[in-house]
Design a protein around this motif. Sequence first.
Motif, PDB file in Angstrom:
ATOM      1  N   ALA A 137       0.866  -1.329   0.042  1.00 57.61           N
ATOM      2  CA  ALA A 137      -0.063   0.024   0.125  1.00 57.61           C
ATOM      3  C   ALA A 137       0.963   1.424  -0.057  1.00 57.61           C
ATOM      4  N   ALA A 174      -8.771  -6.316   2.663  1.00 58.35           N
ATOM      5  CA  ALA A 174      -8.328  -6.427   1.090  1.00 58.35           C
ATOM      6  C   ALA A 174      -7.811  -5.171   0.897  1.00 58.35           C
ATOM      7  N   GLU A 175      -8.504  -4.139   1.137  1.00 55.76           N
ATOM      8  CA  GLU A 175      -8.204  -2.726   0.896  1.00 55.76           C
ATOM      9  C   GLU A 175      -7.785  -1.726   2.137  1.00 55.76           C
ATOM     10  N   LYS A 177      -7.928   0.710   4.951  1.00 55.89           N
ATOM     11  CA  LYS A 177      -8.734   1.807   5.223  1.00 55.89           C
ATOM     12  C   LYS A 177      -8.122   2.961   6.190  1.00 55.89           C
TER      13      LYS A 177
END
Lengths: 383, 98
Positions: A137, A174-175, A177
């Motif tokens: 990320a 998964a993503e 935040k």
Amino acid sequence: MKSFTLLAALLLSTPLWAGSDDLTATGDLGLVVERGTGSLVLIDRSDRAAVARIEGLGDLSHASLTYSPDERFAYVFGRDGGLTKVDLLERKIVARTVQAGNSIGGAISDDGRLVAVSNYEPGGVKVFDAGTLDLVADIPAAGKTIGLVDVPGRRFAWTIWDTGEVFLGDFSGAEPKVTLLGNAGKNPFDAVLTDDAHTYLIGLFGEKGVTAFDLWDAAPQPVKFLTEYGKTGEDMPVYKMPHLQGWAFTEGQYALPAVGRHELLWVDRDSQETVATTQMHGQPVFVIAQPASPFVWVNFATPLNDTVQVVDSRSHEVVATLTPGKAILHMEFAPRGAEVWLSARDDNKVLIYDTHTREKLGEIAAEAPSGIFFTARAHQTGL
Amino acid sequence: MRSLAALLLLGVPAFAEIPPERAAELQHIVQQDCGSCHGLTRKGGLGRPLTPEALAEAEVEGLAAIILDGVPGTAMPPWRPLLTEAEALWIATHLKLE
């Protein structure tokens, strides 16, 4: 025939059940940053000895590192944006990525799967797979990122020097935040998480005070305290920013470095009221609690950095003043507090002190040493 | 030799006043103490980059003034309590050269 003999010799000389001579446990190992030469000294705490030097890590000014949960690997965060994974058993670099132009520190997630790096240029946080150092990320920011800490639940918190914004990033799904928690104040210089992961404390340089966020709260709000210290007299120049990673939490108090003052500030953890002020030898840099004791140890900014003081958290009195060497940059305690290791940059030595007698036990040669990191850090939240 | 020529071109007068031992100390201060914020390789950190390229447009006297008096409202402290004006000029020149 020849190879048969060799094989037989190998079998005879290295029986499987007796191969332990080459094995090394890592629980009492540590790494010392040699800031000018881009190298690390691997030390054995029990033997009070250097066992290897690992080179090729780039610009290690202001370098810090963190450890994998098995205490085998170190993740080293260099000034030049380098993230380097070092194997303590093989005593070598196993992965390295230059992931930004300029970085300041990092942290490892509570499950040991993710490594996050806080960057100055370009500002923001990058998160990597701890195994491969592949990018997971990329969270840009509007300024220099400081005070990155690991928060339980595969999360990290960080703060922006330029804007005062405080973020909490959740990387468990998964993503990612990312939540803006609020604003800490003007020019936050460093931040730290209490060892119970309850309070994220952010020190301010651009104004007086410390801002706290309660991370046990579902919607943490900024709470500012210590806004009143040093009202009388002129503030002094700050020749080195205090570091908060070692902020001492002891006897129900925070022991905090005053900025621009030769003072240590004592704040009640519950009420956040100032309890006492201790006059010190210089501008405190690190204020670190000696484990399993009422004492905190303090080192100082240049030019008063040849001195270390010990303060009793009950009386708030200085109980010892040591002059161990030239340019004492860092202090690291044995996990149960028996020894403290001090880096004396301008003596090119790491000095080992008994914390009870406060006498020197030994020393290790190191080239301009700065940070000292024992592997026990692998198991401490917020480091 | 090239450095000397460059120094002469910059027209800094105060060099004779810095003895070699003090010059070595100043070099150490630049690397280690300035380096704390500006990076050991002076490519920047909390403070701006201080490479010769980054300082190409800066005047030696202006840099020396910043070293001595700091930049109010930023983390750059005044070094006047620790350095003389000649020493600040020496550092400013040194920063622009290498």
